[in-house]
Structure formats: structure tokens, C-alpha cells
Motif scaffolding. Sequence first.
Motif, PDB file in Angstrom:
ATOM      1  N   LEU A 448       0.842  -1.152   0.117  1.00 45.11           N
ATOM      2  CA  LEU A 448      -0.090   0.139   0.170  1.00 45.11           C
ATOM      3  C   LEU A 448       0.942   1.337  -0.075  1.00 45.11           C
ATOM      4  CD1 LEU A 448      -2.973  -1.094   2.494  1.00 45.11           C
ATOM      5  CD2 LEU A 448      -2.901  -0.774   0.034  1.00 45.11           C
ATOM      6  N   GLU A 449       2.079   1.390   0.569  1.00 46.80           N
ATOM      7  CA  GLU A 449       2.975   2.324   0.759  1.00 46.80           C
ATOM      8  C   GLU A 449       3.392   2.825  -0.874  1.00 46.80           C
ATOM      9  OE1 GLU A 449       5.822   1.387   3.588  1.00 46.80           O
ATOM     10  OE2 GLU A 449       4.466   1.647   5.253  1.00 46.80           O
ATOM     11  N   MET A 450       3.289   1.827  -1.776  1.00 43.31           N
ATOM     12  CA  MET A 450       3.519   1.918  -3.036  1.00 43.31           C
ATOM     13  C   MET A 450       2.611   2.627  -3.714  1.00 43.31           C
ATOM     14  SD  MET A 450       5.545  -1.373  -4.026  1.00 43.31           S
ATOM     15  CE  MET A 450       6.716  -2.242  -2.732  1.00 43.31           C
ATOM     16  N   GLY A 451       1.295   2.995  -3.125  1.00 37.04           N
ATOM     17  CA  GLY A 451       0.580   3.739  -3.887  1.00 37.04           C
ATOM     18  C   GLY A 451      -0.407   3.035  -4.774  1.00 37.04           C
ATOM     19  N   VAL A 452      -0.742   1.659  -4.497  1.00 34.67           N
ATOM     20  CA  VAL A 452      -1.602   0.657  -5.344  1.00 34.67           C
ATOM     21  C   VAL A 452      -2.996   0.916  -5.001  1.00 34.67           C
ATOM     22  CG1 VAL A 452       0.320  -0.950  -5.267  1.00 34.67           C
ATOM     23  CG2 VAL A 452      -1.399  -1.098  -3.423  1.00 34.67           C
ATOM     24  N   GLU A 453      -3.210   1.428  -3.801  1.00 34.56           N
ATOM     25  CA  GLU A 453      -4.786   1.713  -3.672  1.00 34.56           C
ATOM     26  C   GLU A 453      -5.319   2.594  -4.754  1.00 34.56           C
ATOM     27  OE1 GLU A 453      -8.027   2.761  -0.113  1.00 34.56           O
ATOM     28  OE2 GLU A 453      -5.942   3.165   0.234  1.00 34.56           O
ATOM     29  N   ALA A 454      -4.482   3.675  -5.111  1.00 37.47           N
ATOM     30  CA  ALA A 454      -5.157   4.438  -5.959  1.00 37.47           C
ATOM     31  C   ALA A 454      -5.108   3.941  -7.348  1.00 37.47           C
ATOM     32  CB  ALA A 454      -4.254   5.970  -5.843  1.00 37.47           C
ATOM     33  N   LEU A 455      -3.993   3.358  -7.702  1.00 33.93           N
ATOM     34  CA  LEU A 455      -4.021   2.371  -8.949  1.00 33.93           C
ATOM     35  C   LEU A 455      -5.083   1.595  -9.223  1.00 33.93           C
ATOM     36  CD1 LEU A 455      -0.141   2.113  -9.222  1.00 33.93           C
ATOM     37  CD2 LEU A 455      -1.496   3.958 -10.581  1.00 33.93           C
ATOM     38  N   ILE A 456      -5.432   0.965  -8.057  1.00 33.02           N
ATOM     39  CA  ILE A 456      -6.649  -0.040  -8.413  1.00 33.02           C
ATOM     40  C   ILE A 456      -7.727   0.481  -8.525  1.00 33.02           C
ATOM     41  CG2 ILE A 456      -7.649  -1.968  -7.140  1.00 33.02           C
ATOM     42  CD1 ILE A 456      -5.043  -2.636  -6.053  1.00 33.02           C
ATOM     43  N   LEU A 457      -8.409   1.749  -7.654  1.00 27.96           N
ATOM     44  CA  LEU A 457      -9.313   2.329  -7.619  1.00 27.96           C
ATOM     45  C   LEU A 457      -9.472   2.920  -9.188  1.00 27.96           C
ATOM     46  CD1 LEU A 457      -9.381   4.346  -4.364  1.00 27.96           C
ATOM     47  CD2 LEU A 457     -11.093   2.061  -5.139  1.00 27.96           C
ATOM     48  N   GLN A 458      -8.495   3.464  -9.804  1.00 27.01           N
ATOM     49  CA  GLN A 458      -8.346   3.916 -10.987  1.00 27.01           C
ATOM     50  C   GLN A 458      -8.768   2.788 -12.063  1.00 27.01           C
ATOM     51  OE1 GLN A 458      -8.328   7.148 -12.160  1.00 27.01           O
ATOM     52  NE2 GLN A 458      -8.750   6.487 -14.080  1.00 27.01           N
ATOM     53  N   ARG A 475     -10.060  -5.569  -1.091  1.00 26.01           N
ATOM     54  CA  ARG A 475     -10.353  -6.352   0.105  1.00 26.01           C
ATOM     55  C   ARG A 475      -9.214  -7.051   0.728  1.00 26.01           C
ATOM     56  NH1 ARG A 475     -13.386 -11.271  -1.795  1.00 26.01           N
ATOM     57  NH2 ARG A 475     -11.115 -11.966  -1.937  1.00 26.01           N
ATOM     58  N   ASP A 476      -8.181  -7.848  -0.026  1.00 22.02           N
ATOM     59  CA  ASP A 476      -7.374  -8.530   0.451  1.00 22.02           C
ATOM     60  C   ASP A 476      -6.165  -7.892   1.002  1.00 22.02           C
ATOM     61  OD1 ASP A 476      -8.949 -10.807  -0.095  1.00 22.02           O
ATOM     62  OD2 ASP A 476      -7.417 -11.613  -1.512  1.00 22.02           O
ATOM     63  N   LEU A 477      -6.117  -6.402   0.297  1.00 21.42           N
ATOM     64  CA  LEU A 477      -5.101  -5.605   1.046  1.00 21.42           C
ATOM     65  C   LEU A 477      -5.321  -4.844   2.176  1.00 21.42           C
ATOM     66  CD1 LEU A 477      -3.833  -4.129  -2.439  1.00 21.42           C
ATOM     67  CD2 LEU A 477      -2.409  -5.218  -0.882  1.00 21.42           C
ATOM     68  N   GLY A 478      -6.723  -4.958   2.628  1.00 20.44           N
ATOM     69  CA  GLY A 478      -7.276  -4.389   3.768  1.00 20.44           C
ATOM     70  C   GLY A 478      -7.854  -3.198   3.407  1.00 20.44           C
ATOM     71  N   CYS A 479      -8.180  -2.736   2.180  1.00 24.52           N
ATOM     72  CA  CYS A 479      -8.657  -1.485   1.822  1.00 24.52           C
ATOM     73  C   CYS A 479     -10.358  -1.547   1.948  1.00 24.52           C
ATOM     74  CB  CYS A 479      -8.179  -0.925   0.352  1.00 24.52           C
ATOM     75  SG  CYS A 479      -6.493  -0.736   0.270  1.00 24.52           S
TER      76      CYS A 479
END
Length: 496
Positions: A448-458, A475-479
Motif C-alpha cells: 500500500l505504501e507504493m500507492g497501489v490503492e489509488a491505481l486499483i481504484l483508477q 479487500r485482501d489488501l485491507g482497503c
Amino acid sequence: MALRRITQETFDAAVRENVEEFEMDPDEALKDAVDQFQSQGVDLSCIVKAVPAEPSDDKQQEQTHKILQTLESLSLAQESENVTKAAAEVKSFTEQCLHGFAERYLAGQKGAYPIILSQCQKSLGEKEAILGAVTALAALTDGQPDLLDVEGKGFLLDVLKKHHADSSITRAAISTVRHCCLKHEQNRQDLVKAGVLPLLTDAIKQHGGCADVVKEAAGALRFMTFDDDIRVSFGQAHEHAKMIVLQHNGLKVLIESAKAHSDNTSVLSELCATLSRLAVRNEFCQDICDLGGLKLMMTLLADSYESAVPKQRFIKICYLFTLSLGCCRFCFLPSQELVRQILSAIRAVAGNDDVKDAVVKAGGVQLIVIAVNRHMTVSAVCEQGCACLGVLALRKPINCQVIMEEGGVLAAVQSMKVHPDVLNVQKQACMLLRNLVSHQPNYSQLILEMGVEALILQALKTHQDCGDIAKAALRDLGCKVELRELWTGKGGGITN
């Protein structure tokens, strides 16, 4: 909205009207006709966009396209039994077919197939004549598999049997088989039942030194494993793959051929693509590894990094291969297409859990990451690289650690950034991220510190088909993710 279609006669009439009534010159008349039809939403992909040629003789009353004039001349030469004239017209016909699909389609619509097949049958006993005739048949059927009939299928098998020693004729016949099996399940099944598979594998063995024959035959075998005919509900792709492997020793034939053509990237790409289509069972994946196929793929992948990898890193990889695979050679730079096909093949054989371990042990994770980073602008390489890493991580916590340590996540993240509009890159990257944390949740924070949440949402916002896998990754990343139950099992009962 489906595009409208017109006939060649309608298009030619519009061009002729521009010339005769509006006094345009031929080139201007042609351009105007094309522009007019395209503005009306007409599909011109099957239309010969050329001004009809002048009649070849005084007997012909109206203009027509050159390919049809050639076809008429060939028919007349056959009737008069003028062998020399017929051979010349066949060659001219082939050249015109190679101009584009529109020419082939027009010829097919005007009865070219029975004329060319008749020429093939008349030439069966003459090597030079049969080569020209079969080459014409291959050109005509490219993109038109429906033209092939029962008589044509029998002819192709006869050619492969009678002229099996001639590499040029064999190549032309196999090329025709390949063209007629793309997007045509019935042709595939009929040819397989008639015995084409052993003829293809035998051609690879007999003409192992001829790159063109090997490439065509490997491609034909691969086409037999396709399930691309939308007119058929259930094909025989899996059964054909099993037959190639179990009955005709296809894996060994292809792997040995790849070793013999280790300096030909075009042939290697075709062979790797075919191997990936044959890895349909767990034991087949293991067989490819045992026969040296995995060793070959990994070595070829390593060969591409001599100029890209820092010297110390490169020496380390060389040492890994020397120990793990017992071989190490670096002699040429594979093309991006070859790298893509190698990754696709590794992805296929890594469906076997034991093969997963072999890939990781041989330094495969490092090589895959380097491949993705080096060809970051090529979406197909990024897709296959992420898919490979995702397969290696599946059910293998130890492999997940290696992928994290070797920069696999960084490569996937960068792929998502560089190719935001490519659905398959986004899906495979999300799949990799999910597989990494499904058994190792302690990696979630690092990822998550690599900024993947924003990329997945996009990706979720951009690609509707990415929904399930993107939400699963979040979900599995805990977001925080909104999951909607499509059916709860509650409601009214079943009524008759």
C-alpha cells in the motif's frame, strides 16, 4: 452499431459515376467514393478500393478489376490446356491476392476457389506446377476458411503425403491448412480426423533444418488447439492438444526443434506460443520441464539481458543458471515478441506447482522482473510478466517473498501507471497483488505504501471488466471496498 456493407459492384458504379457524370479524374473519383461511403458508415474492408482496370482484350465489354481479369485468363488457359499460360496466370493471381484481403474476398466471391483447386489437382504430379498452385490456394484462403470444402481437405492431405520430401511444397500446403483452421472449428475437426496431426509433426522432424517449415507447422499445430469459432458452442481444442502430446509426441518434437533454431527469434516465438497452448494438463507442464523446455525458455529469456543488466547482476544470474539449469549461453538479443511468447509459455507451464518451484529456483523471478522493466512500454510484455508473477505467487508463500524481494511489486505498479488504458495489464497486476497478500497479509502495508490503492481504484473506474479482481485485491489488501451481494438466497419460493 454494426457497419453497413455494400457490394463491389455498387462501389465500382459510384466510382464510374464520378468519372462519367461529374468528370473527375480516376484518382479523384476513387477518393470521393471512399469518402462518401465512409461518411455514411459503410464498411469498406471487403471492397477493392481501386479504379477497375481496362479490358485486357477487345472481347471484354466492360472494365473490371485486375484480379478478376487474371482469374478469367486462368480459366481460359485451363480450358485450352495451355500449361505455360496457366502457370503464369496462377503466379499473377497469387501476387494480386497478397495485395490485401479485399482482393482475396472479391476473387472468392467470383468463384476463384474451384478454379484454383482444379489447377492444384491437375498439377499434383508436377513439383514446379504444384508449388505455384498450392501457393495460390494458400493466398486465396487467407482470411477465408469457409472456402475449403471436402475435396480441398482431401487434396491438402494428398499433397502433404505425396510431396513430404519437398520443403517448399510442404510449407505451402501447411500454410493453407493453417489459414483454413483459423476461426473454423469444422475444418479443424475434419482435418484432425483425416490424419493431419502426424503429417504436421513429421514435417517438423523431416524438415527440422528449414525454419519456414518448422514455423508454419508449429503454427498449424497451435491453431488446432484454438476455440475461436463463435458459430460453435463447444470445440475440440482440449482434445486436439491431448492428441498432439500423447499420440504424436508433440512436446518433444517442438522442444527439440527449438534447440535446433536457437538463433531464430521468429521460429522460437512460434514454438513457444505452441508449447503454451499444449500445457493443458498438470502432467504436460511437468513433461515440458523434464524434456528441457523450461531450461530452454529460461535460457532464452536470460539471453536478452546482456546489454541491459548491470555487470555484477548479470554475472550473478549467469551463475544461478549454471548451477540450476546446467547451461548458460548468451549469444543474441530476442525481439519483444519472443520475450512475450517466452513469458506466456512460462506462465502456462507454471500452472504445475512443482514447475513453479523450478522457475523460482532457477532465478526466473529476477528474469521476469527485468523483462517487464526493460520492455515497460510494451503492454503485452507487461501483461504476461505480471501474469507470470501472479501464477508463481499462487499458493506459494515462499515464492511471494522472492517476488517482493526482487521488485515484482514495483514492476507491476509501474506497469499499471504506464498502461492505465490496457485492461489486461490492470487485471493481471491486480491478480498479482491479490495473490501476494492472500497468504501473506503482512505484505499489505508495504504494498500500500507504493500507492497501489489509488491505481486499483483508477482501474476499477476505467475498466468495467476489471471490477471483480480489482475489488478482491482491495479487500485482501485491507482497503475499504464496497461489495454488493448479487443474491442472498432469500425471497419468494419457486413456482411452477
